[in-house]
Design an enzyme around this catalytic site. Structure first.
Site, mmCIF file in Angstrom:
data_model
loop_
_atom_site.group_PDB
_atom_site.id
_atom_site.type_symbol
_atom_site.label_atom_id
_atom_site.label_comp_id
_atom_site.label_asym_id
_atom_site.label_seq_id
_atom_site.Cartn_x
_atom_site.Cartn_y
_atom_site.Cartn_z
ATOM 1 N N HIS A 1 37.592 34.216 25.856
ATOM 2 C CA HIS A 1 36.566 35.108 25.308
ATOM 3 C C HIS A 1 36.370 36.326 26.209
ATOM 4 O O HIS A 1 36.341 36.181 27.430
ATOM 5 C CB HIS A 1 35.221 34.381 25.207
ATOM 6 C CG HIS A 1 35.204 33.291 24.199
ATOM 7 N ND1 HIS A 1 35.632 32.016 24.481
ATOM 8 C CD2 HIS A 1 34.810 33.287 22.906
ATOM 9 C CE1 HIS A 1 35.503 31.269 23.400
ATOM 10 N NE2 HIS A 1 35.016 32.009 22.433
ATOM 11 N N GLU B 1 38.533 33.970 34.661
ATOM 12 C CA GLU B 1 38.428 35.279 35.314
ATOM 13 C C GLU B 1 38.635 35.159 36.821
ATOM 14 O O GLU B 1 39.309 35.998 37.433
ATOM 15 C CB GLU B 1 37.076 35.913 34.990
ATOM 16 C CG GLU B 1 36.945 36.414 33.570
ATOM 17 C CD GLU B 1 36.773 35.325 32.501
ATOM 18 O OE1 GLU B 1 36.847 35.664 31.300
ATOM 19 O OE2 GLU B 1 36.577 34.142 32.842
ATOM 20 N N ASP C 1 53.841 42.328 45.752
ATOM 21 C CA ASP C 1 54.452 43.602 45.365
ATOM 22 C C ASP C 1 54.452 44.603 46.512
ATOM 23 O O ASP C 1 55.438 45.300 46.739
ATOM 24 C CB ASP C 1 53.716 44.192 44.161
ATOM 25 C CG ASP C 1 54.274 45.546 43.764
ATOM 26 O OD1 ASP C 1 55.483 45.625 43.471
ATOM 27 O OD2 ASP C 1 53.518 46.531 43.770
#
Length: 159
Positions: free
Chosen positions: A77, A114, A128
């Site tokens: 959601h 989250e 990265d």
């Protein structure tokens, strides 16, 4: 074992209806780590990585990841996140970076996804930013360590 709520009676995936759930304060904390060679960790600690401030950029990336979770996880959601914090700490014993994300909201469903996304995106960003210096970087240990609020109450992972 708890019932899997993301499947209907026919076994089809669906988004859970949370409209009847109470609005409560919710919090989730997740953690993870990024392992690297000591000489790669030294680049982070000295601020001399070619791409710049590894921990600062990863912190921002984690915050952005938390805010975009519903765009990445199909049945998640979209939530009004009220707070996201990321702590990235170097650890010579690992060696590497330990990441902790805390996410808060007031709503009808929790923010575990989250918090997990924030840690994951921050860890991927560390990778990265350092991949030119080291190809063997590892990411792991990503898990929820605290969840509170809502009907199921409080959960704390064993240390």
């Amino acid at each position: 074992m708890a019932e899997l709520t993301h499947f209907d009676g026919a076994g089809q995936a669906h988004m859970v209806d949370v409209s009847d759930k109470a609005v409560t304060d919710r919090i989730a904390v997740a953690e993870g780590w990024v392992k690297m060679r000591p000489e790669t960790l030294a680049l982070v600690e000295q601020g001399s990585a070619k791409k710049g401030d590894v921990l600062g950029i990863a912190r921002l990336a984690g915050i952005m990841g938390a805010k975009k979770t519903a765009d990445l996880i199909p049945l998640c959601h979209p939530l009004p996140i009220t707070k996201v914090t990321l702590d990235l700490v170097t650890d010579a014993a690992l060696p590497g970076v330990r990441i902790t994300a805390t996410v808060k909201t007031t709503g009808q469903t929790g923010v575990e996804m989250e918090a997990l996304t924030a840690v994951s995106v921050a860890a991927l960003t560390v990778h990265d930013m350092l991949k030119a210096a080291e190809k063997s970087i590892e990411i792991g240990g990503i898990r929820v360590v605290l969840k509170d609020g809502g009907k199921s109450g409080r959960y704390e992972a064993a240390p």
